[in-house]
Design an enzyme around this catalytic site. Structure first.
Site, short mmCIF file in Angstrom:
data_model
loop_
_atom_site.label_atom_id
_atom_site.label_comp_id
_atom_site.label_asym_id
_atom_site.label_seq_id
_atom_site.Cartn_x
_atom_site.Cartn_y
_atom_site.Cartn_z
N LYS A 299 0.99 -1.35 0.08
CA LYS A 299 0.30 0.49 -0.16
C LYS A 299 0.88 0.90 0.33
O LYS A 299 2.90 1.11 -0.04
CB LYS A 299 -1.44 -0.07 0.97
N TYR B 41 -12.70 -2.91 -3.23
CA TYR B 41 -13.02 -3.49 -1.89
C TYR B 41 -14.42 -3.34 -1.51
O TYR B 41 -15.14 -2.72 -1.03
CB TYR B 41 -12.44 -1.98 -1.11
N ASN C 193 -2.27 0.01 7.27
CA ASN C 193 -1.77 -1.06 7.01
C ASN C 193 -0.55 -1.43 5.83
O ASN C 193 -0.79 -3.24 6.09
CB ASN C 193 -2.80 -2.14 7.33
N HIS D 43 -1.68 -5.47 1.33
CA HIS D 43 -2.99 -6.26 1.54
C HIS D 43 -2.34 -7.49 1.20
O HIS D 43 -2.01 -8.29 0.47
CB HIS D 43 -3.82 -5.88 0.39
N GLU E 81 -8.84 -10.55 -7.48
CA GLU E 81 -8.28 -9.93 -7.37
C GLU E 81 -6.93 -9.71 -8.69
O GLU E 81 -6.68 -8.59 -8.75
CB GLU E 81 -7.46 -9.33 -5.95
#
Ligand code: CMP
Length: 148
Positions: A9, A49, A112, A115, A126
Site C-alpha cells: 500500500k 474494496y 496497514n 493487502h 483480485e
C-alpha cells in the site's frame, strides 16, 4: 500451484519498505510471478474494496489507496493464501503478532502496509482486477526442489 494477490500500500512505498517486504516472501520460498507499480484509479479501488462498500471506513480507505503509488504482485506457492495472511499479521497492526509484517512496521488499521487475498476465490478475482493473463510469468526457479 496456489496463487495470491498481494499489494504494498502507499505507506509501504512511501516508507521505503518495498524491498524488505518482497524479500520476506522470497526467503520463505514463494515465487513472484507478477509485479507492477501503479497509481490506482477510483474505479479500481472501489472494485477492489467492493465488499466493504457502505462501511464507515470505505471512503477513507479508497481515498488513501488512490493517494500515492502501490505495488501490485502475484505470488505462487504451497498454501500461499493462508501463509501470506499469517506473515502479514492481523488486519489491525495493534493486534498483529510481533515479527509479522504489520506487527513489525505498522501501528494503525488505516495504514496497514499490505493487502493480501483472504481466500483462493478472492485471489482469483483480485488477480484479474490487476493483471492480464500474459502479464503473469510461468517459470521454474532453482531450489524449488528443496521446498517440498
Ligand atoms: P485490507 O486487508 O486491505 O482490507 C480492508 C481495508 O480497510 C483494511 O485492510 C484496512 O486497511 C482498511 N480499514 C480501515 N479501517 C478499517 C476498520 N475499522 N476495519 C477494517 N478495515 C479497515
Amino acid at each position: 500451484m496456489e496463487k495470491t494477490f498481494l499489494m504494498l500500500k502507499p505507506d509501504a512505498v512511501q516508507r521505503g519498505l518495498i524491498g524488505e517486504i518482497i524479500s520476506r516472501f522470497e526467503k520463505r520460498g514463494f515465487k513472484l510471478i507478477g509485479l507492477k507499480m501503479l497509481k490506482l484509479d477510483r474505479a479500481t479501488a472501489e472494485a477492489h474494496y467492493r465488499e466493504h462498500k457502505g462501511k464507515p471506513f470505505f471512503e477513507s480507505t479508497v481515498e488513501y489507496i488512490t493517494s500515492s503509488p502501490v505495488v501490485a504482485m502475484v505470488w505462487e506457492g504451497k498454501n500461499i493464501v493462508a501463509l501470506a495472511r499469517q506473515m502479514m499479521g492481523d488486519t489491525n497492526p495493534a493486534q498483529a503478532c510481533p515479527g509479522s509484517i504489520r506487527g513489525s512496521y505498522a501501528l494503525d488499521i488505516s495504514r496497514n502496509i499490505i493487502h493480501g487475498s483472504d481466500s483462493p476465490e478472492s485471489a482469483e478475482r483480485e488477480i484479474k482486477l490487476y493483471f492480464r493473463e500474459d502479464e503473469l510469468m510461468s517459470y521454474s526457479k532453482i531450489g524449488e526442489e528443496w521446498l517440498s
